[in-house]
Scaffold this active site. Structure first.
Site, PDB file in Angstrom:
ATOM      1  N   ASP A  30       0.803  -1.232   0.000  1.00  0.00           N
ATOM      2  CA  ASP A  30       0.000   0.000   0.000  1.00  0.00           C
ATOM      3  C   ASP A  30       0.838   1.285   0.000  1.00  0.00           C
ATOM      4  O   ASP A  30       0.657   2.161  -0.852  1.00  0.00           O
ATOM      5  CB  ASP A  30      -1.026  -0.005   1.142  1.00  0.00           C
ATOM      6  CG  ASP A  30      -0.412   0.066   2.524  1.00  0.00           C
ATOM      7  OD1 ASP A  30       0.733  -0.405   2.704  1.00  0.00           O
ATOM      8  OD2 ASP A  30      -1.071   0.614   3.435  1.00  0.00           O
ATOM      9  N   ASN A  33       2.838   1.676  -3.153  1.00  0.00           N
ATOM     10  CA  ASN A  33       2.016   2.111  -4.294  1.00  0.00           C
ATOM     11  C   ASN A  33       1.875   3.635  -4.270  1.00  0.00           C
ATOM     12  O   ASN A  33       1.988   4.304  -5.307  1.00  0.00           O
ATOM     13  CB  ASN A  33       0.622   1.481  -4.240  1.00  0.00           C
ATOM     14  CG  ASN A  33       0.657  -0.036  -4.262  1.00  0.00           C
ATOM     15  OD1 ASN A  33       1.668  -0.632  -4.640  1.00  0.00           O
ATOM     16  ND2 ASN A  33      -0.428  -0.671  -3.835  1.00  0.00           N
ATOM     17  N   TRP A 102       2.511 -14.431   2.207  1.00  0.00           N
ATOM     18  CA  TRP A 102       3.595 -14.995   3.006  1.00  0.00           C
ATOM     19  C   TRP A 102       4.410 -13.787   3.495  1.00  0.00           C
ATOM     20  O   TRP A 102       5.296 -13.306   2.791  1.00  0.00           O
ATOM     21  CB  TRP A 102       4.495 -15.889   2.149  1.00  0.00           C
ATOM     22  CG  TRP A 102       3.857 -17.151   1.684  1.00  0.00           C
ATOM     23  CD1 TRP A 102       3.981 -18.383   2.258  1.00  0.00           C
ATOM     24  CD2 TRP A 102       3.012 -17.334   0.526  1.00  0.00           C
ATOM     25  NE1 TRP A 102       3.252 -19.307   1.538  1.00  0.00           N
ATOM     26  CE2 TRP A 102       2.645 -18.699   0.478  1.00  0.00           C
ATOM     27  CE3 TRP A 102       2.518 -16.484  -0.469  1.00  0.00           C
ATOM     28  CZ2 TRP A 102       1.830 -19.219  -0.520  1.00  0.00           C
ATOM     29  CZ3 TRP A 102       1.695 -16.997  -1.458  1.00  0.00           C
ATOM     30  CH2 TRP A 102       1.356 -18.348  -1.480  1.00  0.00           C
ATOM     31  N   ARG A 103       4.010 -13.270   4.641  1.00  0.00           N
ATOM     32  CA  ARG A 103       4.673 -12.049   5.096  1.00  0.00           C
ATOM     33  C   ARG A 103       4.920 -12.065   6.604  1.00  0.00           C
ATOM     34  O   ARG A 103       5.376 -11.069   7.163  1.00  0.00           O
ATOM     35  CB  ARG A 103       3.833 -10.817   4.722  1.00  0.00           C
ATOM     36  CG  ARG A 103       2.551 -10.698   5.503  1.00  0.00           C
ATOM     37  CD  ARG A 103       1.540  -9.713   4.972  1.00  0.00           C
ATOM     38  NE  ARG A 103       2.015  -8.358   4.774  1.00  0.00           N
ATOM     39  CZ  ARG A 103       1.189  -7.338   4.491  1.00  0.00           C
ATOM     40  NH1 ARG A 103      -0.125  -7.539   4.410  1.00  0.00           N
ATOM     41  NH2 ARG A 103       1.664  -6.129   4.305  1.00  0.00           N
ATOM     42  N   ASN A 165      -6.268   2.443   6.489  1.00  0.00           N
ATOM     43  CA  ASN A 165      -6.196   1.144   5.799  1.00  0.00           C
ATOM     44  C   ASN A 165      -6.444  -0.041   6.747  1.00  0.00           C
ATOM     45  O   ASN A 165      -5.542  -0.837   7.013  1.00  0.00           O
ATOM     46  CB  ASN A 165      -4.823   1.012   5.132  1.00  0.00           C
ATOM     47  CG  ASN A 165      -4.979   0.803   3.640  1.00  0.00           C
ATOM     48  OD1 ASN A 165      -6.010   0.320   3.169  1.00  0.00           O
ATOM     49  ND2 ASN A 165      -3.954   1.170   2.880  1.00  0.00           N
ATOM     50  N   ARG A 167      -7.043  -3.410   8.269  1.00  0.00           N
ATOM     51  CA  ARG A 167      -6.901  -4.804   7.826  1.00  0.00           C
ATOM     52  C   ARG A 167      -6.956  -5.711   9.054  1.00  0.00           C
ATOM     53  O   ARG A 167      -5.920  -6.129   9.576  1.00  0.00           O
ATOM     54  CB  ARG A 167      -5.561  -5.021   7.105  1.00  0.00           C
ATOM     55  CG  ARG A 167      -5.405  -4.297   5.794  1.00  0.00           C
ATOM     56  CD  ARG A 167      -6.289  -4.908   4.698  1.00  0.00           C
ATOM     57  NE  ARG A 167      -6.034  -4.243   3.435  1.00  0.00           N
ATOM     58  CZ  ARG A 167      -6.559  -3.083   3.051  1.00  0.00           C
ATOM     59  NH1 ARG A 167      -7.400  -2.437   3.859  1.00  0.00           N
ATOM     60  NH2 ARG A 167      -6.265  -2.553   1.881  1.00  0.00           N
ATOM     61  N   ALA A 256      -6.735   1.611  -5.629  1.00  0.00           N
ATOM     62  CA  ALA A 256      -7.583   2.792  -5.861  1.00  0.00           C
ATOM     63  C   ALA A 256      -7.294   3.835  -4.778  1.00  0.00           C
ATOM     64  O   ALA A 256      -7.014   5.007  -5.071  1.00  0.00           O
ATOM     65  CB  ALA A 256      -9.058   2.399  -5.837  1.00  0.00           C
ATOM     66  N   GLY A 257      -7.358   3.398  -3.530  1.00  0.00           N
ATOM     67  CA  GLY A 257      -7.124   4.323  -2.417  1.00  0.00           C
ATOM     68  C   GLY A 257      -5.688   4.820  -2.371  1.00  0.00           C
ATOM     69  O   GLY A 257      -5.438   6.002  -2.087  1.00  0.00           O
ATOM     70  N   ASP A 258      -4.731   3.945  -2.666  1.00  0.00           N
ATOM     71  CA  ASP A 258      -3.310   4.329  -2.611  1.00  0.00           C
ATOM     72  C   ASP A 258      -2.997   5.401  -3.665  1.00  0.00           C
ATOM     73  O   ASP A 258      -2.268   6.363  -3.403  1.00  0.00           O
ATOM     74  CB  ASP A 258      -2.401   3.118  -2.865  1.00  0.00           C
ATOM     75  CG  ASP A 258      -2.710   1.950  -1.939  1.00  0.00           C
ATOM     76  OD1 ASP A 258      -3.203   2.182  -0.820  1.00  0.00           O
ATOM     77  OD2 ASP A 258      -2.467   0.790  -2.352  1.00  0.00           O
TER      78      ASP A 258
HETATM   79  P1  ADP Z   1      -9.797   1.858  -1.111  1.00  0.00           P
HETATM   80  O1  ADP Z   1      -9.056   1.292  -2.283  1.00  0.00           O
HETATM   81  O2  ADP Z   1      -8.874   2.456  -0.091  1.00  0.00           O
HETATM   82  O3  ADP Z   1     -10.853   0.951  -0.523  1.00  0.00           O
HETATM   83  P2  ADP Z   1     -11.978   3.292  -2.378  1.00  0.00           P
HETATM   84  O4  ADP Z   1     -12.541   2.003  -2.886  1.00  0.00           O
HETATM   85  O5  ADP Z   1     -12.845   4.098  -1.504  1.00  0.00           O
HETATM   86  O6  ADP Z   1     -10.579   3.131  -1.651  1.00  0.00           O
HETATM   87  O7  ADP Z   1     -11.592   4.132  -3.661  1.00  0.00           O
HETATM   88  C1  ADP Z   1     -10.682   5.214  -3.615  1.00  0.00           C
HETATM   89  C2  ADP Z   1     -11.058   6.197  -4.693  1.00  0.00           C
HETATM   90  O8  ADP Z   1     -10.998   5.551  -5.967  1.00  0.00           O
HETATM   91  C3  ADP Z   1     -12.467   6.737  -4.583  1.00  0.00           C
HETATM   92  O9  ADP Z   1     -12.551   7.841  -3.697  1.00  0.00           O
HETATM   93  C4  ADP Z   1     -12.736   7.144  -6.031  1.00  0.00           C
HETATM   94  O10 ADP Z   1     -12.176   8.418  -6.283  1.00  0.00           O
HETATM   95  C5  ADP Z   1     -11.972   6.096  -6.830  1.00  0.00           C
HETATM   96  N1  ADP Z   1     -12.880   5.009  -7.245  1.00  0.00           N
HETATM   97  C6  ADP Z   1     -13.027   3.789  -6.676  1.00  0.00           C
HETATM   98  N2  ADP Z   1     -13.962   3.056  -7.343  1.00  0.00           N
HETATM   99  C7  ADP Z   1     -14.417   3.844  -8.357  1.00  0.00           C
HETATM  100  C8  ADP Z   1     -15.388   3.703  -9.410  1.00  0.00           C
HETATM  101  N3  ADP Z   1     -16.092   2.570  -9.548  1.00  0.00           N
HETATM  102  N4  ADP Z   1     -15.586   4.732 -10.257  1.00  0.00           N
HETATM  103  C9  ADP Z   1     -14.881   5.878 -10.138  1.00  0.00           C
HETATM  104  N5  ADP Z   1     -13.949   6.083  -9.171  1.00  0.00           N
HETATM  105  C10 ADP Z   1     -13.723   5.101  -8.295  1.00  0.00           C
END
Ligand code: ADP
Length: 307
Positions: A30, A33, A102-103, A165, A167, A256-258
């Site tokens: 994470d 990334n 494996w960490r 994050n 977990r 996505a979040g990273d």
């Molecule tokens: P994480 O990966 O930490 O769980 P999220 O799932 O909340 O984080 O997604 C992080 C960001 O990625 C969101 O705030 C948004 O901007 C973008 N995102 C995630 N999924 C989508 C989607 N289906 N369409 C558009 N943007 C998305």
């Protein structure tokens, strides 16, 4: 020039290729990334470095080379002769991805054993970035050592950015997790949580409730991500909301979040308003989720940032 140090674990990633039984090796994790996206976005506008512990074996050397090739500083990374990198493998079954790890004995678990090493890593930085996963892999003692080092860093004027994050599988129990997360959040200037995890483990009813909980523990800026849902920015108790453009072609939400966190921080570093930085972050994350893998080279260039 702004100097950012990201602290955590970078693992070996084995990702399946179309041909059965064949895998491609890469590196991911994470905080790594986020460092990778920061370096790609900021290019020569900031210095991004990574702090972790790795082995002295060939694969650890390869990881160092990978980071250096990506323009991520490695100078303060610790080497351990008796440990090596953690590893995870992705399985694809009926189109669904599952992960095996494996960490348990990874070198990164020892990253906070030495106060002088932590101080040396932080001394070079204006911003320190870490996550709930960074905390989860440490012993209680080492977690306390890291928190104290961050506290000194903050007292000396450093800015702290934290992604909770959550977990639970990495923690002995949920209570220990939520306590450590809130202790870390108290040290942090910026907190970047994801709503679904927070709702599950803290019982927040809305993204705004998540933002308010972190702000009431001292964070000046909180950005609550929520998948494709509305993003809430709370800055000095002022609320703004942002709806990401929905992506029809989501193929893989890994990182996505990273990547969002990197987009937000990079935007802020180049002087964007916080609202614009949220838009930068959401645009990057949207590109990342429409590609396979954590590190999507096609999703990012240094020209993505304007003032
Ligand atoms: P994480 O990966 O930490 O769980 P999220 O799932 O909340 O984080 O997604 C992080 C960001 O990625 C969101 O705030 C948004 O901007 C973008 N995102 C995630 N999924 C989508 C989607 N289906 N369409 C558009 N943007 C998305």
């Amino acid at each position: 020039m702004t100097r950012i140090v990201c602290i955590g674990e970078c693992m070996v990633e084995m990702a399946p290729l179309a041909e059965r039984g064949t895998y491609r090796m890469g590196f991911a994790g994470d905080t790594l990334n986020t460092a990778w996206y920061l370096a790609r976005l900021l290019c020569d506008r900031a210095q991004v470095s990574y702090f972790t512990a790795i082995g002295t074996d060939g694969i650890s050397d390869q990881m160092l080379t990978f980071l250096e090739d990506e323009n991520i500083g490695t100078r303060t990374i610790q080497r351990r002769t008796d440990r090596t990198l953690g590893l995870y493998m992705i399985q694809l079954q009926d189109g669904e991805r599952s992960f095996s790890y494996w960490r348990g004995q990874s070198a990164a678990r020892t990253l906070a054993q030495s106060r002088p090493d932590l101080d040396a890593a932080l001394q070079d930085a204006d911003i320190a970035y870490f996550s709930g996963i960074t905390l989860a892999i440490l012993s209680d003692w080492d977690r306390e050592t890291l928190m104290r080092a961050l506290d000194r860093f903050s007292a000396a004027g450093g800015e702290i950015v934290f992604d909770p994050n959550l977990r639970p599988k990495l923690w002995p129990n949920a209570n220990g997790m939520v306590n450590a997360i809130m202790q870390a959040a108290k040290l942090s200037d910026i907190v970047l949580p994801s709503f679904d995890d927070e709702a599950t483990w803290f019982g927040d009813q809305t993204p705004l409730a998540t933002a308010e909980r972190y702000a009431s523990h001292g964070a000046c800026t909180v950005v609550v991500k929520n998948g494709p849902g509305e993003i809430v920015l709370l800055n000095d108790w002022e609320i703004s909301r942002f709806t990401p453009t929905p992506m029809d072609d989501v193929v893989d939400t890994t990182a996505a979040g990273d990547s969002f966190n990197a987009g937000f921080l990079a935007g802020r570093i180049v002087g964007q308003s916080l609202e614009k930085a949220v838009a930068t972050a959401a645009a990057l994350a949207a590109r990342v989720v429409s590609h396979r893998g954590a590190l999507v080279a096609d999703a990012v260039t240094c020209t993505d940032l304007s003032g």
